[in-house]
Design a protein around this motif. Structure first.
Motif, PDB file in Angstrom:
ATOM      1  N   ARG A 369       0.641  -1.068   0.085  1.00  0.00           N
ATOM      2  CA  ARG A 369       0.180  -0.079  -0.006  1.00  0.00           C
ATOM      3  C   ARG A 369       0.754   1.413  -0.006  1.00  0.00           C
ATOM      4  O   ARG A 369       0.588   2.085  -0.408  1.00  0.00           O
ATOM      5  N   THR A 371       3.634   1.484  -1.528  1.00  0.00           N
ATOM      6  CA  THR A 371       4.141   1.879  -2.832  1.00  0.00           C
ATOM      7  C   THR A 371       2.914   2.347  -3.878  1.00  0.00           C
ATOM      8  O   THR A 371       3.188   2.854  -4.930  1.00  0.00           O
ATOM      9  N   SER A 372       1.615   2.317  -3.227  1.00  0.00           N
ATOM     10  CA  SER A 372       0.435   2.757  -4.210  1.00  0.00           C
ATOM     11  C   SER A 372      -0.097   3.934  -3.517  1.00  0.00           C
ATOM     12  O   SER A 372      -0.985   4.355  -4.162  1.00  0.00           O
ATOM     13  N   ARG A 375       0.809   8.206  -7.167  1.00  0.00           N
ATOM     14  CA  ARG A 375       0.787   7.697  -8.473  1.00  0.00           C
ATOM     15  C   ARG A 375       1.874   8.417  -9.299  1.00  0.00           C
ATOM     16  O   ARG A 375       2.316   9.637  -9.026  1.00  0.00           O
ATOM     17  N   ARG A 595       9.079   0.203  -4.649  1.00  0.00           N
ATOM     18  CA  ARG A 595       8.166  -0.212  -5.766  1.00  0.00           C
ATOM     19  C   ARG A 595       8.906  -1.185  -6.594  1.00  0.00           C
ATOM     20  O   ARG A 595       8.040  -2.401  -6.892  1.00  0.00           O
ATOM     21  N   LEU A 599       6.157  -4.496  -5.636  1.00  0.00           N
ATOM     22  CA  LEU A 599       5.157  -4.275  -6.789  1.00  0.00           C
ATOM     23  C   LEU A 599       5.196  -5.907  -7.506  1.00  0.00           C
ATOM     24  O   LEU A 599       3.877  -6.328  -7.597  1.00  0.00           O
ATOM     25  N   SER A 603       1.861  -8.633  -7.459  1.00  0.00           N
ATOM     26  CA  SER A 603       1.349  -9.007  -8.669  1.00  0.00           C
ATOM     27  C   SER A 603       1.483 -10.512  -8.544  1.00  0.00           C
ATOM     28  O   SER A 603       0.402 -11.148  -8.580  1.00  0.00           O
TER      29      SER A 603
END
Length: 615
Positions: A369, A371-372, A375, A595, A599, A603
């Protein structure tokens, strides 16, 4: 300039040349006018003749063709297209000689010898010859003689003389022996003008010198005399910019005369003139920045001198003193800069939202979260928005300079001033504003979220090492370094974090490219191979495909662009200050590294249908 040549008597045209003299008197700006200034007046005379004598009258046709031939603008240096339209609008243009019919060109050839005014006579004869019968040597002669008939005085030179002589020489030098003789005569006149005891406007002499160079008709002795005269005029000028232009011409002519040391001396004079102007600007408000520009020019001129000459003539100590002075002036420039601030932005709600986004999560989910929480730049939309902002902006008419914290000039960009607003130009502006954007992003989103998860969890090295081992992007054998770099950032030690991770990020990108069969090395002529640096890697066209346009842009702006944060280059060269290693760029770089590790795991985790249980 008078001519001994005679021209064939014209056929019947019904043209009265006295009407041109009356029109010139009516305008009242002297007899030597650019033909374009007469075009509308000739149209009016033709219309008046049409009403009184009918459109078919010979006089009306003569005035109409003269109005048309006077309309285009002369482009003396373009042999193939020597004229351009006076007006371009909405895909349409005004008349050009190529639009003339054979009948109109023939009529021009008949009218030209009757015209008294040299500039109009030159235009009519030039077009009649260039676009009509090029075997008509008399018409060529009439055009050349008429161009050279403009007197060599400052007023006529500024209005029409400079372009007239350039076009006349262009016509003459392409004719062979007859033209060479004419060009030699003009070169002698121009040289006499410069060498005369009483000189006209010195700017005119700069342009006369440039024109003389195109004739290539001066021998070594004449070139030396001209150079010495120009250098003398430069030394006696009270206008610095004009003096520098004269000295540049002198240096060029000394080179032509094969006198390199005198040419180098002229270069020293130019440097002295730049220094004089720099010193005159110091002491005033914001004068240091302008003075710095002139000091840079002086240093550049001296650096261009051969090392042998600099050593023999004591230039090296002077050069070192100017470099020290420039450093002082740039520091003063930073002190004179004004801070432009806007109204404060209330980020309270954004901070609260960022903290709520990560609170109460397991360790891995908290990192995902984090890393998100912000934007990346949407490059396509950002280019559209920036293009809209720049269109019509007065700020883009002027150039700009970027200084580093230690007063080094690290980037420049010229004003657009009519240049095309390309995507590259727009993207360069985005790079320039990138540090401000990430400053807000770090302050409002990344750092508040980081503080929250740092308070809620203990980030031990084995856990972070396991993440790096599992992450497909971390190169094998580098997992411990990546884990330690991430741990430093989670503990708030960003100087240590970026010192470890920024070099590792370069290797991560390199290995990622290699895994997709991209060749990442420079091969020298002797076959020696060297790995490309991150700047070169990010400039490769594959970077957009493998990283995505948004990430590739952000990494360039963050790490290697002088107008951006330039974090990697400043870190590699030891230029980062304590404050910068704790700043927004350092935090943002660490967040990007996080990230890249996390990330891909997120995924994979999503595809495997994992729960929120801790890893």
């Amino acid at each position: 300039m008078t001519s001994d040549h005679t021209y064939d008597a014209p056929g019947p045209t019904g043209f009265d040349p006295a009407c041109l003299a009356e029109l010139v008197d009516e305008i009242g700006e002297g007899p030597y006018l650019p033909p374009e200034r007469l075009a509308f007046g000739l149209e009016r005379l033709a219309a008046e003749t049409d009403e009184s004598a009918g459109e078919a009258s010979a006089r009306c046709k003569a005035l109409q063709v003269l109005a048309r031939v006077c309309s285009p603008m002369l482009v003396p240096d373009n042999w193939n297209e020597p004229f351009e339209p006076m007006i371009r609008m909405d895909g349409r243009r005004s008349v050009l000689p190529e639009d003339f019919s054979e009948e109109e060109l023939s009529l021009l050839a008949d009218i030209a010898p009757q015209v008294i005014e040299p500039t109009i006579r030159a235009r009519a004869a030039d077009v009649a010859w260039a676009y009509g019968d090029r075997q008509n040597q008399a018409m060529w002669q009439l055009a050349v003689d008429s161009y050279f008939a403009v007197p060599l005085d400052p007023e006529s030179w500024m209005d029409v003389g400079k372009d007239s002589y350039r076009r006349g020489l262009e016509l003459a030098l392409r004719r062979g022996k007859p033209g060479v003789a004419l060009a030699q005569g003009v070169a002698d006149r121009l040289l006499d003008l410069v060498l005369a005891p009483e000189v006209p406007d010195r700017w005119m002499l700069v342009e006369v010198s440039e024109l003389l160079a195109t004739t290539r008709r001066l021998d070594g002795g004449q070139a030396e005399a001209l150079a010495e005269r120009l250098l003398e005029l430069a030394s006696g000028s009270d206008a610095p910019r004009r003096a520098r232009a004269l000295a540049r011409e002198a240096s060029s002519w000394f080179q032509s005369a094969k006198l390199p040391d005198r040419a180098h001396h002229a270069t020293e004079v130019i440097a002295e003139l730049y220094l004089d102007e720099a010193e005159s600007r110091l002491g005033g408000d914001a004068g240091a920045m302008v003075a710095g520009h002139f000091l840079e020019k002086a240093i550049s001129m001296l650096r261009g001198l051969p090392r042998r000459y600099r050593s023999a003539h004591g230039v090296e100590p002077w050069l070192r003193s100017l470099q020290a002075l420039l450093a002082d002036v740039r520091e003063e420039s930073l002190e004179q800069m004004m801070v432009i601030s806007s109204d404060p932005i209330d980020i309270t709600a954004i901070v609260a939202q960022s903290q709520a986004f990560v609170v109460g999560r397991t360790r891995l989910d908290a990192l995902i979260r984090l890393t998100s929480v912000a934007r990346l730049t949407d490059l396509d939309q950002a280019v559209i928005d920036e293009r809209t902002r720049l269109t019509g902006s007065l700020s883009q008419l002027f150039g700009g300079v970027t200084y580093s914290h230690d007063a080094r000039k690290v980037a420049t960009h010229g004003g657009l001033s009519g240049a095309e607003l390309t995507d590259d130009v727009v993207e360069a502006e985005l790079v320039g504003s990138f540090p401000q954007r990430i400053g807000l992003t770090v302050q409002a989103q990344i750092y508040p979220a980081l503080q929250t998860i740092a308070f809620e969890h203990r980030w031990d090295l084995p856990f972070l090492t396991m993440l790096c081992v599992e992450s497909p992007l971390v190169p094998p054998g580098h997992e411990q370094l990546w884990a330690r770099g991430l741990q430093h950032g989670l503990a708030g030690d960003f100087p240590s974090a970026i010192s470890v991770l920024v070099p590792q990020l370069e290797e991560l990108i390199r290995q990622h490219f290699k895994s997709h069969q991209v060749f990442t090395r420079h091969v020298a002529d002797d076959g020696v191979e060297k790995e490309k640096s991150i700047g070169a890697l990010l400039e490769m066209y594959e970077a957009t495909d493998l990283l995505g346009a948004n990430l590739a842009f952000e990494l360039r702006a963050l790490l290697v662009e002088q107008r951006g944060s330039n974090l990697r280059n400043d870190l590699a060269h030891g230029l980062l200050t304590d404050a910068q290693t704790w700043g927004s760029a350092a935090v943002y770089a660490w967040w990007h590294c996080l990230r890249l590790v996390v990330l891909p795991l997120a995924s994979m985790r999503q595809q495997e249908g994992a729960t929120d249980a801790d890893v």
